[in-house]
Scaffold this active site. Structure first.
Site, PDB file in Angstrom:
ATOM      1  CB  SER A  64       7.340  16.567  -8.996  1.00  0.00           C
ATOM      2  OG  SER A  64       7.642  16.962  -7.675  1.00  0.00           O
TER       3      SER A  64
ATOM      4  CG  HIS B 112       8.806  15.597 -12.677  1.00  0.00           C
ATOM      5  ND1 HIS B 112       8.419  14.275 -12.726  1.00  0.00           N
ATOM      6  CD2 HIS B 112       9.316  15.789 -11.440  1.00  0.00           C
ATOM      7  CE1 HIS B 112       8.648  13.702 -11.555  1.00  0.00           C
ATOM      8  NE2 HIS B 112       9.196  14.596 -10.756  1.00  0.00           N
TER       9      HIS B 112
ATOM     10  CE  LYS C 127      12.248  13.147 -11.432  1.00  0.00           C
ATOM     11  NZ  LYS C 127      12.145  12.185 -10.348  1.00  0.00           N
TER      12      LYS C 127
HETATM   13  C1  LIG Z   1      11.662  18.466  -9.420  1.00  0.00           C
HETATM   14  C2  LIG Z   1      12.698  17.469  -9.004  1.00  0.00           C
HETATM   15  N1  LIG Z   1      13.957  17.882  -8.827  1.00  0.00           N
HETATM   16  C3  LIG Z   1      14.929  17.035  -8.467  1.00  0.00           C
HETATM   17  C4  LIG Z   1      14.666  15.706  -8.249  1.00  0.00           C
HETATM   18  C5  LIG Z   1      15.774  14.804  -7.830  1.00  0.00           C
HETATM   19  O1  LIG Z   1      16.286  14.141  -8.947  1.00  0.00           O
HETATM   20  P1  LIG Z   1      17.357  12.992  -8.743  1.00  0.00           P
HETATM   21  O2  LIG Z   1      16.586  11.718  -8.590  1.00  0.00           O
HETATM   22  O3  LIG Z   1      18.199  13.033  -9.961  1.00  0.00           O
HETATM   23  O4  LIG Z   1      18.121  13.323  -7.513  1.00  0.00           O
HETATM   24  C6  LIG Z   1      13.385  15.212  -8.440  1.00  0.00           C
HETATM   25  C7  LIG Z   1      13.112  13.783  -8.228  1.00  0.00           C
HETATM   26  O5  LIG Z   1      12.202  13.358  -7.610  1.00  0.00           O
HETATM   27  C8  LIG Z   1      12.368  16.118  -8.811  1.00  0.00           C
HETATM   28  O6  LIG Z   1      11.111  15.701  -8.966  1.00  0.00           O
END
Ligand SMILES: Cc1ncc(COP(=O)(O)O)c(C=O)c1O
Length: 395
Positions: free
Chosen positions: A183, A211, A242
Site C-alpha cells: 500500500s 488495495h 476503500k
Molecule cells: C493492506 C491493508 N490491509 C488492511 C488494512 C486495514 O483495513 P481496515 O481499514 O478495514 O482495517 C489496510 C488499510 O489501511 C491496508 O492497506
C-alpha cells in the site's frame, strides 16, 4: 494521572514534532468526494482517499444505505453469535464469496481485525508463517499474535521466499502471507510466482487484497484475477473501507471449513460487535454495481495512466507500476510535510507519509487516483505539483 508520566508523554510528542513526523488530522466539512471542503472553507481536489471507484458518496449507494436503515435498523448491539446476525450479513458473505471465487466468507469490523484474527486461529507452534517484509501492519500484528514460527522474505523476492520455504521445511503447515498490493508503493505482488512456489513446497497462500478488491483485474475481483491465479490462493482478506464504498468492515474468504473454524475461534469476530447492517446492505449494492458495469474500473485505469505519465514527465521521482497508488518520492520528512502544506494551499489535497508508516529515508507523498476524478482535476493537480516542486527545487 502522575505528572512524571504526562511529562514523559509530552516529551515523546515533542520528539515526534521535532523530527517532522507529527501526523496532523485535517477536518473535512463535506462528504468524502472528488473535491472536499476543509475547515477553513477552502476546497481541494482530493488525491489521498482510498475512494478508488468514487463510491464513497455515490447517490445510489446512499439510497441503498437509507433503505437498509429503514429495513434493518441502525445497530445490532451484539456480536454475531449472540444475536448479531441478520439475513443481510449472510447475503453479503454469500455475495463476496461469489465475487471473489471462494467457498465462504466471514465478516469482521475491519480488515485490521480480520488479519489479527486469522493466523492465531489457524496455526500453532508447529506451523510457520512466511511473510513478505513489506506486509501491512495488520498482517504483522496478526503474525505476532499467533504462536506459529515466523519467517520473513524480502519484498517480492521469489528467491528469498524459496529460501524461507526450504528453511521452514520441518514445519507441519506453512502459510505464505502477502499483501496483494503493497500500500505504500502501489506494487502488485507476484502472486503467480508465490503460488508456483507454494505448490512446489506444499505451502498455502494468504493474500490481503485491501488495495485491490473492486478494481484490480479485468472485472475488479482483485490481484488473484490480475495475476491469473484464481483458485490457487487459499485465503483472501480485504476491506470494505476503500473501493467498495469506503465505510468500514473487512472479511476473510476461504474454504468453508476454514471459515467455520474462524467463526468459532477468531477473537475479533467473537469478541467485537457485528458489522452495522447498513454497511452490509450498501456493500452488496456496491458489488451489484460492479457486476453490472465496468465503467468505473476503466475510468480509474485511464486516470491512473494519465497521472502517472504526466507527473513523471513533469520530472518527479515516482515508483513505477500500474496501480492507482502513485507515490511521489521526496525522501525527507520535513520536505514531504512542506510540500503537502503548499499543495493544500494551492487546492490539492495530499498527505505526507513518513516513519513509522514508511521506512526512514523513504518519505513521500502518496497520491491515489479515483474514478471520481476528471482529467481537468489531474491537470490542475499536475500544474500545482510542478509549481511547488520548482519552488522547493525538487524538480
Ligand atoms: C493492506 C491493508 N490491509 C488492511 C488494512 C486495514 O483495513 P481496515 O481499514 O478495514 O482495517 C489496510 C488499510 O489501511 C491496508 O492497506
Amino acid at each position: 494521572m502522575s505528572i512524571d508520566f504526562i511529562s514523559h508523554i509530552t516529551s515523546e510528542l515533542n520528539g515526534i514534532h521535532s523530527e517532522g513526523l507529527f501526523k496532523a488530522e485535517r477536518i473535512i466539512t463535506t462528504p468524502q468526494s472528488r473535491i472536499v471542503e476543509l475547515e477553513d472553507g477552502s476546497t481541494v481536489i482530493n488525491l489521498c482517499a482510498n475512494n478508488y471507484l468514487g463510491l464513497s458518496n455515490n447517490p445510489s449507494l446512499i439510497t441503498a444505505g437509507k433503505n437498509a436503515l429503514e429495513k434493518y435498523g441502525y445497530g445490532m448491539s451484539s456480536v454475531r453469535f449472540i444475536c448479531g446476525t441478520q439475513e443481510v450479513h449472510k447475503n453479503l458473505e454469500y455475495s463476496l464469496s461469489k465475487f471473489l471465487g471462494f467457498e465462504d466468507t466471514i465478516l469482521y469490523s475491519s480488515c485490521y481485525d480480520a488479519n489479527t484474527g486469522l493466523f492465531e486461529t489457524l496455526l500453532g507452534p508447529e506451523d510457520a508463517i512466511i511473510s513478505d517484509s513489506l506486509n501491512h501492519a495488520s498482517i504483522i500484528d496478526g503474525v505476532r499474535l499467533s504462536k506459529a514460527q515466523r519467517f520473513r522474505y524480502k519484498n517480492s523476492d521469489m528467491q528469498d521466499l524459496e529460501d524461507q520455504l526450504r528453511a521452514s521445511s520441518k514445519c507441519r503447515f506453512r502459510l505464505i502471507a502477502t499483501d496483494g498490493v503493497f500500500s505504500m508503493d502501489g506494487y502488485i505482488a507476484n502472486l503467480k510466482g508465490i503460488c508456483d512456489l507454494a505448490e512446489k513446497y506444499n505451502a498455502m497462500v494468504m493474500v490481503d487484497d485491501s488495495h485491490a478488491v473492486g478494481f484490480i483485474g479485468e472485472t475488479g475481483r482483485g490481484t488473484h484475477e490480475y495475476c491469473n491465479v484464481i483458485g490457487r490462493v487459499d485465503i483472501m482478506s480485504g476491506t470494505l473501507g476503500k473501493a467498495l464504498g469506503g465505510a468500514s468492515g473487512g472479511y476473510i474468504s476461504a474454504n468453508g471449513k476454514v471459515v467455520e473454524l474462524l467463526r468459532q475461534r477468531s477473537r475479533p469476530y467473537l469478541f467485537s460487535n457485528t458489522l452495522a447492517p447498513v454497511i452490509a446492505a450498501t456493500t452488496i449494492a456496491a458489488l451489484d454495481m460492479l457486476e453490472s458495469s465496468n465503467d468505473r474500473i476503466q475510468k480509474l485505469r485511464q486516470n491512473t495512466v494519465y497521472f502517472r505519465d504526466n507527473i513523471q514527465k513533469a520530472g518527479f521521482d515516482t515508483l513505477s507500476g500500474a496501480h492507482p497508488i502513485v507515490p511521489i518520492m521526496l525522501r525527507d520528512p520535513k520536505l514531504s510535510q512542506k510540500m503537502a502544506e503548499m499543495l493544500s494551499s494551492k487546492g490539492v489535497y495530499v498527505a505526507p507519509f513518513s516513519f513509522p508508516v514508511v521506512p526512514r529515508g523513504t518519505d513521500r507523498i502518496r497520491t491515489q487516483m479515483s474514478a471520481a476524478l476528471e482529467i481537468e482535476d489531474l491537470d490542475f493537480a499536475i500544474k500545482a505539483f510542478t509549481e511547488v516542486g520548482e519552488y522547493l527545487k525538487i524538480i
